[in-house]
Structure formats: structure tokens, C-alpha cells
Design a protein around this motif. Sequence first.
Motif, short mmCIF file in Angstrom:
data_model
loop_
_atom_site.label_atom_id
_atom_site.label_comp_id
_atom_site.label_asym_id
_atom_site.label_seq_id
_atom_site.Cartn_x
_atom_site.Cartn_y
_atom_site.Cartn_z
N VAL A 70 47.06 33.13 38.51
CA VAL A 70 47.96 33.89 39.38
C VAL A 70 47.14 34.37 40.57
O VAL A 70 46.07 34.96 40.39
N GLY A 71 47.62 34.13 41.79
CA GLY A 71 46.96 34.65 42.98
C GLY A 71 45.61 34.01 43.27
O GLY A 71 45.23 33.01 42.66
N ASP A 72 44.91 34.61 44.23
CA ASP A 72 43.61 34.12 44.67
C ASP A 72 42.48 34.87 43.98
O ASP A 72 42.69 35.95 43.44
N GLU A 73 41.29 34.31 44.04
CA GLU A 73 40.12 35.04 43.56
C GLU A 73 39.88 36.24 44.47
O GLU A 73 40.03 36.14 45.68
N ALA A 74 39.53 37.37 43.88
CA ALA A 74 39.21 38.58 44.62
C ALA A 74 38.46 39.52 43.68
O ALA A 74 38.30 39.22 42.49
N ILE A 75 38.04 40.65 44.20
CA ILE A 75 37.39 41.66 43.38
C ILE A 75 38.46 42.71 43.06
O ILE A 75 38.68 43.65 43.82
N TYR A 76 39.14 42.50 41.94
CA TYR A 76 40.27 43.34 41.56
C TYR A 76 39.80 44.60 40.85
O TYR A 76 38.92 44.56 40.00
N ASP A 77 40.44 45.72 41.19
CA ASP A 77 40.21 46.97 40.48
C ASP A 77 41.36 47.24 39.52
O ASP A 77 41.14 47.76 38.44
N SER A 78 42.59 46.89 39.93
CA SER A 78 43.73 47.07 39.03
C SER A 78 44.88 46.17 39.45
O SER A 78 44.93 45.69 40.59
#
Length: 173
Positions: A70-78
Motif C-alpha cells: 500500500v502506498g510508497d516507501e516513506a519513513i512512517y510514524d503512524s
Amino acid sequence: TLMAQRFDLEAEELAGQPFPLAENVLVVPGAAAAAFSVSDEGSLVYLRGSIDDAMQLRWLDRNGQDQGVVGDEAIYDSVLLSPDNRRAILTIIDPQAGTTDLWILDLERNLRTRLTTHASDDAAAVWHPDGRTVYFASDRKQHYAIYRKAVGSTRAPELVHFSDQATLPSSFT
């Protein structure tokens, strides 16, 4: 390295030497934050890694079986699903600035759009039950206050609660 040191409650001071509890604990540069928590009975949980490690969101079914990306790679916090499960609020960390911004992910089109753009931290987002408005905390005024913004709006977020104490939303009823 997450460190600990004994605290003498009667003397109200630190005692003994500090010692390591866990290595490679995720830290948010520039935000004075680390990803760990301790329960009342003493259990420790923490995230390992580095803030510059991009993550990929994945759907899992109720049995834990991978259902895809789901979605793109990123630095997710929540990540928080909307009331109708068609969108999600993503809190994404900017590794250069050490701050967070909010994004909306349209799950049907797998399209991410930015909700907030301020240089401060925008976090702790909750959906209004109508699924069209997001309430969140931002430290735009020196400490966290609560703002709201309509999804898809180009207008600036509206301040809805400010006090002398940092305030973060956790749910909407």
C-alpha cells in the motif's frame, strides 16, 4: 542506545551508574524523541533501526497473511484508517528536518496527497466521524495545540484548542 539509571524515590535523586537497556533504538533526529514505551509492570517495547530507513506499508488479513503493498516507501510514524476505510492519514517523518507532516492516502487509487506543509511537527491525527475532516496536534505555537483541516482543502489548518499545556487529540467522540 536506550540507557537506564536507578532513581531513589525517598531522596528524589538518581543513584548508581547508568546502564544500557536496548541497542539500536529508533531515534527521531531534531525531535528529542525515541520509539519506546515501558508498561507499569516493567515490560519494554521499542522499535529498532534508523530514522532514515524507509518503510513499506502492507495489507495483512486477519490471519496475518500478506495481501500486498500500500502506498510508497516513506519513513512512517503512524497510519490511521478513515471511518469508511477508503483513506488513511499517514504521519511521515522528514529525515532532514526531523519533523513530521500529515498525508492522506487514497486507498482505492493508491495515491498520496499532502495535508500539512508547515515547518513544525504535525502529528497525532484523528478523523472526524464524517471522514472529511482531520484533527491533529501541531507545535506551531511553541507547544502542541489542536488544529483541524478539511481533507482536500487548500485553506490553512484552523486552530481549535490552545492552552498553557501541550494538547494532543487521541480520539473523536
